[in-house]
Structure formats: C-alpha cells, structure tokens
Design an enzyme around this catalytic site. Structure first.
Site, PDB file in Angstrom:
ATOM      1  N   ASN A  10       8.731 -86.428 -36.593  1.00  0.00           N
ATOM      2  CA  ASN A  10       7.785 -87.096 -35.695  1.00  0.00           C
ATOM      3  C   ASN A  10       7.310 -88.349 -36.418  1.00  0.00           C
ATOM      4  OD1 ASN A  10       5.692 -87.921 -34.065  1.00  0.00           O
ATOM      5  ND2 ASN A  10       4.312 -86.249 -34.631  1.00  0.00           N
ATOM      6  N   TRP A  11       7.811 -89.493 -35.972  1.00  0.00           N
ATOM      7  CA  TRP A  11       7.482 -90.745 -36.675  1.00  0.00           C
ATOM      8  C   TRP A  11       6.115 -91.307 -36.280  1.00  0.00           C
ATOM      9  CZ3 TRP A  11      12.007 -94.637 -37.876  1.00  0.00           C
ATOM     10  CH2 TRP A  11      12.900 -94.010 -38.768  1.00  0.00           C
ATOM     11  N   LYS A  12       5.475 -90.700 -35.286  1.00  0.00           N
ATOM     12  CA  LYS A  12       4.149 -91.168 -34.855  1.00  0.00           C
ATOM     13  C   LYS A  12       4.181 -92.690 -34.613  1.00  0.00           C
ATOM     14  CE  LYS A  12       2.264 -87.456 -37.618  1.00  0.00           C
ATOM     15  NZ  LYS A  12       1.083 -86.780 -38.091  1.00  0.00           N
ATOM     16  N   HIS A  93       0.686 -82.739 -28.918  1.00  0.00           N
ATOM     17  CA  HIS A  93       0.401 -82.914 -30.353  1.00  0.00           C
ATOM     18  C   HIS A  93      -1.120 -82.987 -30.547  1.00  0.00           C
ATOM     19  CE1 HIS A  93       0.240 -84.546 -34.389  1.00  0.00           C
ATOM     20  NE2 HIS A  93       1.498 -84.175 -34.536  1.00  0.00           N
ATOM     21  N   GLU A  95      -2.903 -84.757 -32.370  1.00  0.00           N
ATOM     22  CA  GLU A  95      -3.463 -86.113 -32.415  1.00  0.00           C
ATOM     23  C   GLU A  95      -3.726 -86.626 -30.997  1.00  0.00           C
ATOM     24  OE1 GLU A  95      -0.524 -87.842 -35.005  1.00  0.00           O
ATOM     25  OE2 GLU A  95      -1.337 -86.689 -36.673  1.00  0.00           O
ATOM     26  N   GLU A 163       1.191 -76.036 -35.447  1.00  0.00           N
ATOM     27  CA  GLU A 163       0.749 -77.057 -36.398  1.00  0.00           C
ATOM     28  C   GLU A 163      -0.753 -76.916 -36.655  1.00  0.00           C
ATOM     29  OE1 GLU A 163       3.607 -80.614 -36.443  1.00  0.00           O
ATOM     30  OE2 GLU A 163       2.115 -80.998 -34.908  1.00  0.00           O
ATOM     31  N   GLY A 169      -0.641 -84.004 -42.374  1.00  0.00           N
ATOM     32  CA  GLY A 169      -0.852 -85.206 -43.169  1.00  0.00           C
ATOM     33  C   GLY A 169      -1.770 -85.031 -44.362  1.00  0.00           C
ATOM     34  N   SER A 209       2.490 -80.930 -43.081  1.00  0.00           N
ATOM     35  CA  SER A 209       2.812 -81.167 -44.503  1.00  0.00           C
ATOM     36  C   SER A 209       4.052 -80.416 -44.967  1.00  0.00           C
ATOM     37  CB  SER A 209       1.604 -80.829 -45.395  1.00  0.00           C
ATOM     38  OG  SER A 209       0.536 -81.709 -45.100  1.00  0.00           O
ATOM     39  N   GLY A 230       6.229 -84.766 -40.097  1.00  0.00           N
ATOM     40  CA  GLY A 230       5.733 -86.131 -39.975  1.00  0.00           C
ATOM     41  C   GLY A 230       6.174 -86.991 -41.145  1.00  0.00           C
ATOM     42  N   GLY A 231       5.300 -87.130 -42.131  1.00  0.00           N
ATOM     43  CA  GLY A 231       5.530 -88.052 -43.241  1.00  0.00           C
ATOM     44  C   GLY A 231       6.881 -87.891 -43.927  1.00  0.00           C
TER      45      GLY A 231
HETATM   46  C1  PEP Z   1       2.999 -83.858 -37.431  1.00  0.00           C
HETATM   47  O1  PEP Z   1       2.242 -84.766 -37.188  1.00  0.00           O
HETATM   48  O2  PEP Z   1       3.596 -83.292 -36.500  1.00  0.00           O
HETATM   49  C2  PEP Z   1       3.173 -83.460 -38.806  1.00  0.00           C
HETATM   50  C3  PEP Z   1       3.638 -82.264 -39.043  1.00  0.00           C
HETATM   51  O3  PEP Z   1       2.817 -84.369 -39.778  1.00  0.00           O
HETATM   52  P1  PEP Z   1       2.953 -84.193 -41.380  1.00  0.00           P
HETATM   53  O4  PEP Z   1       4.281 -83.542 -41.644  1.00  0.00           O
HETATM   54  O5  PEP Z   1       2.858 -85.565 -41.919  1.00  0.00           O
HETATM   55  O6  PEP Z   1       1.845 -83.293 -41.799  1.00  0.00           O
END
Ligand code: PEP
Length: 247
Positions: A10-12, A93, A95, A163, A169, A209, A230-231
């Site tokens: 997920n590149w957001k 999500h 966010e 999640e 993050g 994470s 994500g990251g």
């Molecule tokens: C996400 O936003 O779906 C996510 C899992 O982010 P991260 O891996 O950066 O925690």
C-alpha cells in the site's frame, strides 16, 4: 485446498512516475514467485502507467467511491479505477476511516461498488491502542468486520486485512499470540456470517509494520494468509524479503 498467500503493498500518498522502476522491479520479483499473489495498491495517478510494467504483480487502488458516477468532486468510481488498470482495491483503511470519517456502512457499500465493477477487494479492520489496552480487542474488531462486510462476501473476490491502528507506521507489532488470537476470532466471525467453508477459503492478511525482519514469523501463523504492507513495500529492495517470506 490451501489458501494462496497474498502480499500487497500500500503506497498510500507516495509515488511519482520516477518510482515506476520500483513497480517494475517488484513485478519481476512477483513473476519469480508464482506461489504467492503479489500486488501494489498505488496512488490512482500511477495505476495506468504501472499497469504497463507490472510483470507478475497486480495493480490495485487504495479506495473507491460507493457510487457509479455523479457530483462527487475529486472522487473516483470503481469503474474508473478498473478502466485505468486496477484489478483490486483496498476499502476501509484506518487512515480513511479516521481522516475521511468513513463508516462501516460506507466501507460495505464501497466493497459492493468495487465488486460490481469487477475489482477484487481488501477490506481493512483493526483496533485502536485504547481498545487493545482495555482488553477484548477480538470482540471489537470482529464486530467491526461484520458491520463492514458486504452482501455476498466470498473468498473469490474479497480478502480481509487485520491492521491494528497503533501498529501502522510505528514499527510496533502485536505479539504473535495476539495476532494468532485475532485472526482466529476473525475467521470465526466470518464463519458465523458466510459459513465455515467460505470463511476457511477467505484470506486474512496481517498489516502494520510488517517488514523483512518479521514477515516470516507473522506469515507462519496458521490463520495469517499474507500481508498488507506500507513502508516496506515502497522499494523492491525492502519488499523482496517480505515476498520471499510468503513462500
Ligand atoms: C498500511 O498502511 O496498510 C500499513 C500496513 O502500513 P505500514 O506497513 O507502514 O505499517
């Protein structure tokens, strides 16, 4: 039949055309590992160009509107995303639940709209730190899942992503026991709504994470069928060990 692992980046709100070589490199990694289903949910502006270089990965969106068209300035319908080259979309999500105030009913409606346009769906659920600390997170997240679940939910078009909001993050993850308990509870909740057979076929991803260091341990848990990342999905170098950990 076992559930094929699903690993999705997920590149957001990250990524310009300059990052297309990363998409291409991740697509090449995916092509080397056909046992794993690999995808990237990208900013909508990259979907069309990414579709040209996606290799063995699928390209997805991060959200869609619940309506087919109309006076919704700045929004994108599922059909628009599909036409651009998306084959999946994330809905719900945390966010977006937080920043855009999306409700469980909105999330279910978006999932249905996505399905109607031919998109597969990753539906996200997860608890806040307050809920985790208070105890009973499994009950809260199971209720959120059932309230967000669209009509006709089935494993051939829908996957769930658990999640924990406090893990996204932050570099913090729940204990393996807590992840195991949550995924087991979510599968039981699914079974209560769609039957045991369909629930057993549906993939439940862990997100928050996940990275090259913890992915193997997380994905070895019985009811963890992959990851939403994500990251650690923003470059092929970081994403490669996560994909490898899935098989
Ligand atoms: C996400 O936003 O779906 C996510 C899992 O982010 P991260 O891996 O950066 O925690």
């Amino acid at each position: 039949m076992g559930r094929r692992k699903l690993v999705v980046g997920n590149w957001k709100m990250n990524g310009l055309r300059a990052q297309l070589p990363e998409v291409e490199a991740i697509g090449a990694l995916a092509a080397e590992r056909p046992a794993v289903e690999v995808g990237l949910c990208l900013p909508a502006t990259l979907i069309m160009a990414a579709s040209q270089v996606k290799g063995g990965a699928f390209v997805g969106a991060q959200d869609c509107h619940m309506k087919d068209n109309g006076a919704h300035t700045g929004c994108l319908s599922a059909a628009m995303l599909a036409e651009a080259g998306a084959s999946w979309t994330i809905v719900g999500h945390s966010e977006r639940r937080q920043d855009q105030g999306e409700t469980d009913a909105d999330v279910a409606a978006k999932a249905l709209a996505a399905r109607a346009a031919g998109l597969k769906v990753i539906l996200c659920v997860g608890e806040s730190l307050d809920v985790r600390d208070a105890g009973g997170a499994e009950d809260v997240v199971s209720a959120q899942l059932l309230a967000s679940l669209p009509e006709g939910a089935a494993a051939d078009w829908l996957a769930i992503a658990y999640e924990p909001i406090w893990a996204i993050g932050t570099g913090r993850i729940p204990t393996m026991e807590a992840v195991e308990a949550m995924h087991k509870a979510l599968r039981a909740a699914l079974a209560s709504r769609i039957g045991a057979g369909e629930a057993n076929a549906m993939r439940i991803l862990y997100g928050g994470s996940m990275n090259g260091e913890n992915a193997a341990e997380l994905m070895a848990i019985e009811d963890v069928d992959g990851g939403l990342v994500g990251g650690a999905s923003l470059t092929a170098t970081k994403f490669a060990p996560v994909i490898a950990a899935a098989g």
